[in-house]
Structure formats: structure tokens, C-alpha cells
Design a protein around this motif. Structure first.
Motif, mmCIF file in Angstrom:
data_model
loop_
_atom_site.group_PDB
_atom_site.id
_atom_site.type_symbol
_atom_site.label_atom_id
_atom_site.label_comp_id
_atom_site.label_asym_id
_atom_site.label_seq_id
_atom_site.Cartn_x
_atom_site.Cartn_y
_atom_site.Cartn_z
ATOM 1 N N ARG A 4 0.841 -1.209 0.000
ATOM 2 C CA ARG A 4 0.000 0.000 0.000
ATOM 3 C C ARG A 4 0.873 1.255 0.000
ATOM 4 O O ARG A 4 1.451 1.622 1.022
ATOM 5 N N SER A 42 -12.267 1.763 4.319
ATOM 6 C CA SER A 42 -11.999 1.076 5.591
ATOM 7 C C SER A 42 -11.804 2.108 6.690
ATOM 8 O O SER A 42 -11.370 3.230 6.415
ATOM 9 N N GLU A 70 -11.260 -3.844 0.117
ATOM 10 C CA GLU A 70 -10.148 -4.525 0.759
ATOM 11 C C GLU A 70 -10.552 -5.986 0.935
ATOM 12 O O GLU A 70 -11.662 -6.254 1.381
ATOM 13 N N GLU A 72 -10.276 -8.679 3.227
ATOM 14 C CA GLU A 72 -9.795 -8.740 4.617
ATOM 15 C C GLU A 72 -8.959 -9.978 4.899
ATOM 16 O O GLU A 72 -8.103 -9.975 5.779
ATOM 17 N N VAL A 77 -5.709 -5.217 -2.100
ATOM 18 C CA VAL A 77 -6.569 -4.087 -2.470
ATOM 19 C C VAL A 77 -7.256 -4.459 -3.785
ATOM 20 O O VAL A 77 -6.593 -4.832 -4.751
#
Ligand SMILES: [Zn+2]
Length: 412
Positions: A4, A42, A70, A72, A77
Motif C-alpha cells: 500500500r 476502511s 479490501e 480482509e 486491495v
């Protein structure tokens, strides 16, 4: 797991990455990259939008990223795209571009929320239990039963002062244990090796995965709006940055328009509205008194000229310009003393009927009204002595009065 890029730089708007997978499993087409600057929905923050582009100067293709989520379980992503995804093959190189204006808006709202939440916590010990970023405004829910106007003002003042001081906002990484010793405001329950911390210098340290300003000055401003009681505490609505400017501009335009209606200054609108409401109430009272007098006089006249059968009177009258309130008042006056039956109708704003009789007479006004409104396909009802109902129009109301009169027993 997607790397990210926004974790380290919230102002990175363009990046290069490789496609890892393209799947249509969730209904929309989801593209997974090895790295991404797109922030998914999120922790209260909403997703970025933008573009993914493949190819070179000679031939290129691009798809719109309309939502970002997202996964989880895997930590990936998911870029949910629309358009022709054929050029996006696993292994191919893409250029990603996020929508800068939308990102800046999110950054301002989210960093503003951190500062505002910290202000409430520092001043009054009110913990933030949830954060929501909406299209128009944002909210935080505070763990408290009530907030006074003074407390709101103080938190507003403190938060905006921190913005004016333009304090650095840094991103740090720490283990949960380190975070505890650092005094992090809210440590997430999920066990993670490393926590990402947002550090507003000497003011707030909080674990968060969202996108943020580099210094508090970039938040611009915080504008507190309404509060409302919710299950988990008190919800405070607010807007930050350019949203605050837009909101303040709209408020000003609304106030300016209201002020011009009253030919006054915007700061006087409140008093003018109160004054007008008082005047309306006084005028309504005066009107009511006058109508009472008119009804009283009219009742006397109608009783004098009414059909008289053995001491009982039958009044059947239609008033094209009166309304229901008036004919009800008149019916009461006609039937309060002596023995009378009043069948009244009005045109006014809504054609209506009132059937009434002096208490103890032999008719059933409620039943008669029920039959009448059934024929008219409207609604109405009442008791033995007083009933009201609607009519589709003046003509049918007038007709219904004559029909009802034909079944009235006046000489009982
Ligand atoms: Zn956050």
C-alpha cells in the motif's frame, strides 16, 4: 498482499505496478496489483477513484476504477473497474492515477477527524467510538450521554487552533506493545505485527490506515454542525477543508436569501423569524375570535329561518368559501341549545361535510356520515351527535347534504 503506497505517502497520485490477478468473482471486475496508491474503503474513510492505464505512447488503453475494496483475508486491495479489461493481463505493467481532488477531500476530512476526536478526548475524556465519512458531511460518535453548546464550542476552538499552528503530521510504525507505551489514543483489537500510527506532533497519536495531511494546516478548517443522540452516545456532524468552505458558502447564501425576504441583515434573521411567527400567532387568534363572532351571528340567522317542525330545527347549508374549521364551529353553535340538526358543507381549500345534532335527538350522525362518505369514496366518521367527512368537490358535497337531509328525523 498488495503493497500500500499510500501508507507512506498520501500525496502520491501516480504510480506504476504489475497486475497480479483479474477476477470477476464479486460481480464487478476486480483487479489486484502488486502495489497501489488507491486507498480502499476502511476505518470510516471512503475509497479513491481513478484510472488504470496500460500500453505506451503508440497504443494504450485505460479503465476506470470506480470503487476500491479490501480483501480482509488476503490483505489485497481490490480495484473494481469498468470498461474493457482485456488489456489488463496478469503480469502486465499498469500506470495508476488517482483522482486528486477526491483524495484531497478525504485527507482533509480524515485528518480533521483525528484532530477533532483528540480535542474531545483531551478536553472532556469523550472517546470516539466510530467515524463515518459521507458524501456531504462526516460524523463521529462520542461515548457520552450529552454535549453542551459550550463543550462543542471549546472543542471546535481547540481543533481549529491546532490547524492554525500547522503542526507536522507524521506516519510511524510500531508494534502494539510499543504503541501502548507511546500512549496511542485507540489501539485496534485485531492482533497485528506492526501498527501504522498517525502522529500529530505533541497533540495526538492514533493507529490508522487512512490517508492524511503532511501538516495540520492542510486540513484548512473544521466546521462543527449539528449533534444528535444515538444509541452509542452523541453523534457530532462536521466538515473540513474545502467542504467547510462550500458548506459555509451555502449557509451564507441561504441566510442572505432569508434576510432579503425580511429586508434585514443576516444576523437579524433569527429575531425577524421569531417576530413574524409571533405576529402570525396573534393574527390567527384575532381571526379565530372574529370567526367565532361570525359563526354566532350566522347560527342565530340560520336558526331563525330554519324549517321548524314541532320545536325542532333542521339547518341544511353549503358555504362555498368557508373551510372545515368554520363549519365545525358553526355546527357546535347551531346545536348547543334548543333542538336542532345541522347538515353543513364547505368548499374552501378542501370540500368537507359536518353533520351534527343537539345531544339526545334520535339520529345517528356517525352512521349517516359513514354512508355518505362511502357513496363519495372519501373518508370520515364521528359519534352519534357530531361527525365530519371529506367530499371530492363542492358540487358533490352540496348534493350529499340534500341526500342526508332526506333521511333526517327532526320531529322525534
Ligand atoms: Zn483514522
Amino acid at each position: 498482499m498488495t503493497e500500500r503506497l499510500y501508507y507512506k505517502d498520501s500525496f502520491l497520485h501516480e504510480f506504476e505496478a504489475r497486475v497480479v490477478a483479474v477476477s470477476a468473482a464479486t460481480g464487478a471486475v476486480a483487479v489486484i496489483l502488486d502495489r497501489s496508491a488507491f486507498c480502499p474503503t476502511s476505518g470510516g474513510q471512503v475509497f479513491d477513484t481513478g484510472w488504470l492505464e496500460v500500453g505506451d505512447a503508440q497504443s494504450s488503453a485505460r479503465v476506470r476504477v470506480k470503487d476500491v475494496a479490501e480483501d480482509e483475508q488476503t490483505g489485497d486491495v481490490l480495484h473494481l473497474v469498468e470498461g474493457d479489461v482485456k488489456p489488463l493481463q496478469p503480469g502486465s505493467l499498469v500506470r495508476g492515477t488517482i483522482d486528486g481532488e477526491r483524495r484531497l477531500d478525504h485527507i482533509q476530512q480524515h485528518s480533521g477527524q483525528h484532530v477533532l476526536s483528540a480535542a474531545f478526548e483531551k478536553l472532556y475524556g469523550f472517546a470516539t467510538v466510530s467515524f463515518h465519512m459521507g458524501e456531504e458531511s462526516c460524523t463521529i460518535d462520542l461515548a457520552t450521554d450529552a454535549i453542551s453548546a459550550k463543550q462543542l464550542e471549546a472543542a471546535d476552538k481547540m481543533a481549529n487552533k491546532i490547524i492554525a499552528e500547522d503542526r507536522p503530521v507524521e506516519i510511524r510504525f510500531a508494534t502494539p506493545d510499543e504503541a501502548r507505551t507511546l500512549g496511542v489514543r485507540k489501539i485496534p483489537l485485531a492482533e497485528r505485527e506492526k501498527l501504522r500510527l498517525i502522529d500529530v506532533r505533541d497533540f495526538d497519536l492514533n493507529a490508522c490506515g487512512g490517508t492524511h495531511v503532511r501538516s495540520t494546516g492542510q486540513i484548512g478548517s473544521i466546521l462543527l454542525r449539528k449533534t444528535e443522540k444515538v444509541k452509542q452516545g452523541v453523534r457530532v456532524e462536521f466538515v473540513c477543508g474545502l467542504r467547510a468552505v462550500r458548506t459555509a458558502r451555502r449557509d451564507f447564501e441561504t441566510l442572505t436569501e432569508a434576510a432579503s425576504v425580511f429586508s434585514t441583515h443576516i444576523w437579524e434573521v433569527q429575531q425577524q423569524v421569531r417576530k413574524s411567527l409571533d405576529e402570525i400567532k396573534a393574527a390567527q387568534k384575532a381571526q379565530h375570535r372574529l370567526l367565532e363572532e361570525v359563526a354566532e351571528l350566522q347560527a342565530q340567522q340560520l336558526l331563525q329561518s330554519a324549517e321548524d317542525r314541532g320545536g325542532n330545527k333542521l339547518v341544511v347549508q353549503f358555504f362555498p368559501d368557508r373551510d372545515l374549521g368554520f363549519i365545525k364551529m358553526l355546527a357546535q353553535k347551531l346545536t348547543k341549545s334548543g333542538n336542532a340538526v345541522a347538515l353543513l358543507g364547505c368548499g374552501g381549500s378542501q370540500a368537507s361535510l359536518v353533520f351534527a345534532q343537539t345531544q339526545g335527538l334520535a339520529n345517528d350522525m356517525g352512521a349517516l356520515m359513514k354512508q355518505t362518505v362511502q357513496r363519495l369514496s372519501t373518508r370520515g366518521g364521528g359519534n352519534r351527535d357530531m361527525a365530519q367527512g371529506g367530499a371530492p368537490d363542492s358540487a358533490s358535497a352540496e348534493q350529499a347534504l340534500q341526500q342526508a337531509a332526506s333521511v333526517i328525523v327532526v320531529s322525534g
